[in-house]
Design an enzyme around this catalytic site. Structure first.
Site, PDB file in Angstrom:
ATOM      1  N   GLU A  21     -64.188  32.444 -10.361  1.00 59.48           N
ATOM      2  CA  GLU A  21     -64.842  31.178 -10.650  1.00 59.48           C
ATOM      3  C   GLU A  21     -65.639  30.651  -9.452  1.00 59.48           C
ATOM      4  O   GLU A  21     -65.123  30.549  -8.335  1.00 59.48           O
ATOM      5  CB  GLU A  21     -63.776  30.154 -11.082  1.00 59.48           C
ATOM      6  CG  GLU A  21     -64.307  28.779 -11.428  1.00 59.48           C
ATOM      7  CD  GLU A  21     -65.373  28.802 -12.521  1.00 59.48           C
ATOM      8  OE1 GLU A  21     -65.168  29.453 -13.549  1.00 59.48           O
ATOM      9  OE2 GLU A  21     -66.419  28.161 -12.329  1.00 59.48           O
ATOM     10  N   THR A  66     -69.897  30.203 -17.046  1.00 60.61           N
ATOM     11  CA  THR A  66     -69.007  31.372 -17.121  1.00 60.61           C
ATOM     12  C   THR A  66     -69.323  32.231 -18.341  1.00 60.61           C
ATOM     13  O   THR A  66     -69.362  33.467 -18.257  1.00 60.61           O
ATOM     14  CB  THR A  66     -67.531  30.937 -17.223  1.00 60.61           C
ATOM     15  OG1 THR A  66     -67.277  29.952 -16.247  1.00 60.61           O
ATOM     16  CG2 THR A  66     -66.603  32.115 -16.998  1.00 60.61           C
ATOM     17  N   HIS A 124     -62.834  25.696  -9.460  1.00 55.42           N
ATOM     18  CA  HIS A 124     -63.833  25.092 -10.343  1.00 55.42           C
ATOM     19  C   HIS A 124     -64.090  23.670  -9.874  1.00 55.42           C
ATOM     20  O   HIS A 124     -63.167  22.985  -9.455  1.00 55.42           O
ATOM     21  CB  HIS A 124     -63.305  25.089 -11.783  1.00 55.42           C
ATOM     22  CG  HIS A 124     -64.358  24.795 -12.810  1.00 55.42           C
ATOM     23  ND1 HIS A 124     -64.932  23.555 -12.944  1.00 55.42           N
ATOM     24  CD2 HIS A 124     -64.943  25.588 -13.735  1.00 55.42           C
ATOM     25  CE1 HIS A 124     -65.830  23.598 -13.919  1.00 55.42           C
ATOM     26  NE2 HIS A 124     -65.851  24.824 -14.417  1.00 55.42           N
ATOM     27  N   ASP A 183     -68.842  34.366 -10.835  1.00 55.23           N
ATOM     28  CA  ASP A 183     -69.487  34.153 -12.129  1.00 55.23           C
ATOM     29  C   ASP A 183     -70.817  33.397 -12.028  1.00 55.23           C
ATOM     30  O   ASP A 183     -71.763  33.660 -12.752  1.00 55.23           O
ATOM     31  CB  ASP A 183     -68.529  33.505 -13.153  1.00 55.23           C
ATOM     32  CG  ASP A 183     -68.027  32.120 -12.749  1.00 55.23           C
ATOM     33  OD1 ASP A 183     -68.259  31.689 -11.603  1.00 55.23           O
ATOM     34  OD2 ASP A 183     -67.377  31.473 -13.599  1.00 55.23           O
ATOM     35  N   HIS A 184     -70.890  32.430 -11.108  1.00 59.82           N
ATOM     36  CA  HIS A 184     -72.114  31.624 -10.943  1.00 59.82           C
ATOM     37  C   HIS A 184     -71.942  30.772  -9.695  1.00 59.82           C
ATOM     38  O   HIS A 184     -70.890  30.805  -9.068  1.00 59.82           O
ATOM     39  CB  HIS A 184     -72.365  30.742 -12.167  1.00 59.82           C
ATOM     40  CG  HIS A 184     -71.144  29.978 -12.605  1.00 59.82           C
ATOM     41  ND1 HIS A 184     -70.672  28.883 -11.935  1.00 59.82           N
ATOM     42  CD2 HIS A 184     -70.266  30.203 -13.603  1.00 59.82           C
ATOM     43  CE1 HIS A 184     -69.573  28.441 -12.517  1.00 59.82           C
ATOM     44  NE2 HIS A 184     -69.287  29.230 -13.531  1.00 59.82           N
TER      45      HIS A 184
HETATM   46  C1  GP9 Z   1     -63.470  27.503 -18.655  1.00 58.08           C
HETATM   47  C2  GP9 Z   1     -63.933  28.246 -17.463  1.00 58.08           C
HETATM   48  C3  GP9 Z   1     -64.878  27.419 -16.657  1.00 58.08           C
HETATM   49  O1  GP9 Z   1     -62.765  28.258 -19.559  1.00 58.08           O
HETATM   50  O2  GP9 Z   1     -64.465  29.456 -17.812  1.00 58.08           O
HETATM   51  O3  GP9 Z   1     -66.080  27.303 -17.292  1.00 58.08           O
HETATM   52  P1  GP9 Z   1     -67.432  26.949 -16.544  1.00 58.08           P
HETATM   53  O4  GP9 Z   1     -67.523  25.455 -16.481  1.00 58.08           O
HETATM   54  O5  GP9 Z   1     -67.403  27.554 -15.195  1.00 58.08           O
HETATM   55  O6  GP9 Z   1     -68.470  27.551 -17.397  1.00 58.08           O
HETATM   56 MN    MN Z   2     -67.296  29.406 -14.233  1.00 59.83          MN
END
Ligand code: GP9
Ligand code: MN
Length: 604
Positions: A241, A283, A398, A457-458
């Site tokens: 994340e 994500t 996150h 992921d980003h």
């Molecule tokens: C939620 C997690 C976070 O299930 O994948 O999502 P994001 O806000 O990073 O897209």
């Molecule tokens: Mn994410």
């Protein structure tokens, strides 16, 4: 009288939220939103009766009230079965309906009659009430409609405060229902679905030929040294994340931010110029890119809008080759519409929050802490048939980057942005959690036979925090060129026993699928993929981002300006010229495939 009917349906909806959907709120403000959100749509629905007169009006009042209740009740039944809210594609999915039909009698409960109480009362009151005087109230009818729209706008405003970018960014159905109400949610769903339906209807098989031709030209032969080298091994993908590359091998107050990953890189293939290519789908976009080698949408989330498409995704392909495919993620299964999209992508199993023991002690921020998540996942992993392809999606790092004192291994940074400051300790915690996971895999004897693919992921830190980022990076300012460089995320492919290498090729998440398939010795020549094998000797060093920015070995193009990569300064646009066409076509073809659902016309 009409007001009473509105009031009944409103309160009834709220009671259904609480008693049947078990929607809980975390604050009084959220509860207030939940309470008022049925009002606008209820008013609108029942308000329609004002357009009728006399007896017909009475009938309409009852009919509309029954309609509202029926929609609610279908949702109640659906929820009992699927623990989710109904969407149109699901409603028209006959296979699902059959699943439900068998058990429908079991889903109905005697106490559901409570939902009928107000209707009986209304009918009784209406028959007693004299008919005369029930004229067409055109003006009040319009006033009521306007009022309901007004209330809706107010509701939406409050919801935006509670959850910014609710409609464009967050496609969790529970969140939508919580914020705008169940009836409005159905309207919203209908709009989204009809938009995408139209593009699909007008698509025909001819478009795909052009794309197949393009893809054949772009196809890159694999490196035969790597081809098939991990055949039969378990594949573990770690979606990390918000992990950006700038933290790798860096420190805060003299302490490494990612000590474990830094060491792991020394024993792995590390791609130092790997970019995330996500947009609003965050994500879920990264998952889409990795599993399909196609781009997500420019706006909104493809996981939400195109979960009914035909795909030729990585899990499906691996399943055909005898792999068991799964995802582990301790969040609601409907978040990002994952439950539905994962079926389309061909996953055998989704271990969602219900597969985990989540308590107050082992949670922070968005939910289960990463270390607990990994620890509990080991048992789930063991239960799976081998070989498996399993994706883990972490959660602790996150936004807003909350962390308990006991998990803080390094200091926060010291800038004016709390977000940037907190980012470092939570990244450090995630690094620790991944380290524990590797330790446990080794202890359980599950390490040797596995291949680990780790990527960010980003971005975690948006441009909004440029000032603090400039401070951390020791720069005067963050230019548009720097912003693009900050979209790099780490990619580590760890194959136990393989020599380490740092690979410079400019690349993105879209390139992972062909890379993994080639490592497994699976031919991709006939696949429709817009990425190319990261290990291919023929590879073009190049990445396109979702907003059309692109990066090559010596240039960066963004916001209409071409930059020289060495100096980071603006250069002649002719330097970027050779890459324009490729960048445009990659994005255009990807959109055509997704919006037109073109893979349904393509048989490999
Ligand atoms: C939620 C997690 C976070 O299930 O994948 O999502 P994001 O806000 O990073 O897209
Ligand atoms: Mn994410």
């Amino acid at each position: 009288m009409t007001w009473l009917v509105v009031f009944f349906l409103w309160i009834k909806t709220y009671l259904v939220y609480k008693l049947y959907f078990n929607i809980r709120s975390e604050s009084i403000f959220q509860e207030l939103l939940l309470f008022i959100n049925p009002l606008s749509s209820t008013l609108f629905l029942i308000g329609i009766s004002f357009f009728f007169k006399d007896k017909l009006r009475k009938i309409m009042i009852v009919a509309l009230s029954i309609l509202g209740t029926t929609i609610l009740y279908i949702n109640v039944l659906f929820f009992r079965f699927f623990n989710d809210f109904l969407t149109l594609p699901v409603f028209f999915q006959t296979s699902n309906a059959q699943d439900v039909q068998g058990g429908i009698t079991e889903l109905i409960k005697f106490t559901d009659l409570f939902l009928m109480v107000d209707i009986v009362l209304i009918v009784y009151l209406l028959t007693k009430h004299s008919i005369s005087g029930m004229k067409i109230y055109k003006r009040p009818a319009l006033v009521v409609m306007a009022l309901s729209v007004g209330i809706f706008v107010l509701n939406l405003g409050l919801a935006q405060i509670e959850r910014p970018q609710l409609l464009t960014r967050s496609f969790d159905r529970e969140l939508l229902v919580k914020n705008i109400g169940i009836l409005n949610f159905h309207v919203y769903d209908a709009v989204i679905q009809s938009q995408t339906k139209a593009q699909r209807v007008f698509a025909d098989g001819s478009e795909i030929n052009e794309i197949v031709h393009y893809r054949r030209e772009q196809y890159k032969k694999p490196d035969m040294g790597f081809y098939g080298s991990i055949e039969g091994k378990n594949i573990i993908v770690l979606s990390l994340e918000s992990l950006q590359d700038f933290v790798i091998n860096e420190k805060v107050n003299g302490k490494e931010i990612t000590p474990f990953l830094n060491d792991l890189i020394d024993e792995s293939l590390y791609f130092e110029n790997f970019y995330h290519q996500t947009a609003q789908g965050k994500t879920s976009d990264s998952e889409f890119l990795v599993d399909n080698s196609l781009f997500g949408r420019d706006s909104g989330a493809v996981f939400f809008t195109h979960s009914g498409n035909e795909y030729q995704a990585l899990p499906e392909e691996l399943r055909e080759k005898g792999y068991y495919t799964s995802v582990m993620h301790a969040n609601n299964k409907s978040f990002w519409n994952r439950d539905l999209m994962y079926q389309s992508l061909g996953y055998d199993q989704f271990f969602d929050i219900n597969s985990y023991e989540v308590t107050e002690e082992n949670s922070i921020g968005w939910g289960l802490k990463d270390a607990d998540f990994f620890e509990q996942s080991i048992d789930l992993l063991k239960q799976q048939p081998q070989p498996y392809y399993t994706k883990f999606i972490t959660l602790t790092n996150h936004f807003p980057f909350e962390l308990g004192e006991e998990d803080r291994f390094i200091d926060e940074f010291n800038s004016s942005s709390g977000t940037v400051n907190r980012y470092f300790p939570t990244v450090r915690y995630m690094d620790y959690a991944v380290e524990q996971f590797f330790k446990q895999m080794k202890e359980e004897g599950m390490y040797e036979n596995s291949v680990f693919i780790l990527y960010g992921d980003h971005y975690g830190i948006s441009d909004y925090h440029n000032k603090a980022m400039a401070m951390y990076l020791g720069k005067e300012e963050i230019t548009n060129f720097d912003s693009i460089q900050l979209q790099k995320v780490p990619l580590i492919i760890h194959i136990p026993g393989t020599d380490p290498q740092t690979i410079e090729t400019v690349s993105g998440q879209i390139d992972l699928k062909p890379t993994i398939l080639h490592l497994l010795g699976i031919n991709t020549k006939e696949n429709i993929e817009l990425g190319s094998d990261l290990l291919s000797p023929e590879r073009d060093s190049f990445a396109v981002l979702r907003d059309g920015s692109f990066i090559s070995d010596d240039t960066v193009y963004t916001k209409g300006i071409c930059y020289d990569k060495d100096s980071g300064l603006e250069t002649e646009s002719s330097q970027c010229e050779p890459y324009f066409e490729r960048a445009t076509l990659d994005l255009r073809y990807s959109d055509q495939i997704v919006f037109g659902d073109l893979l349904r016309f393509y048989d490999r």
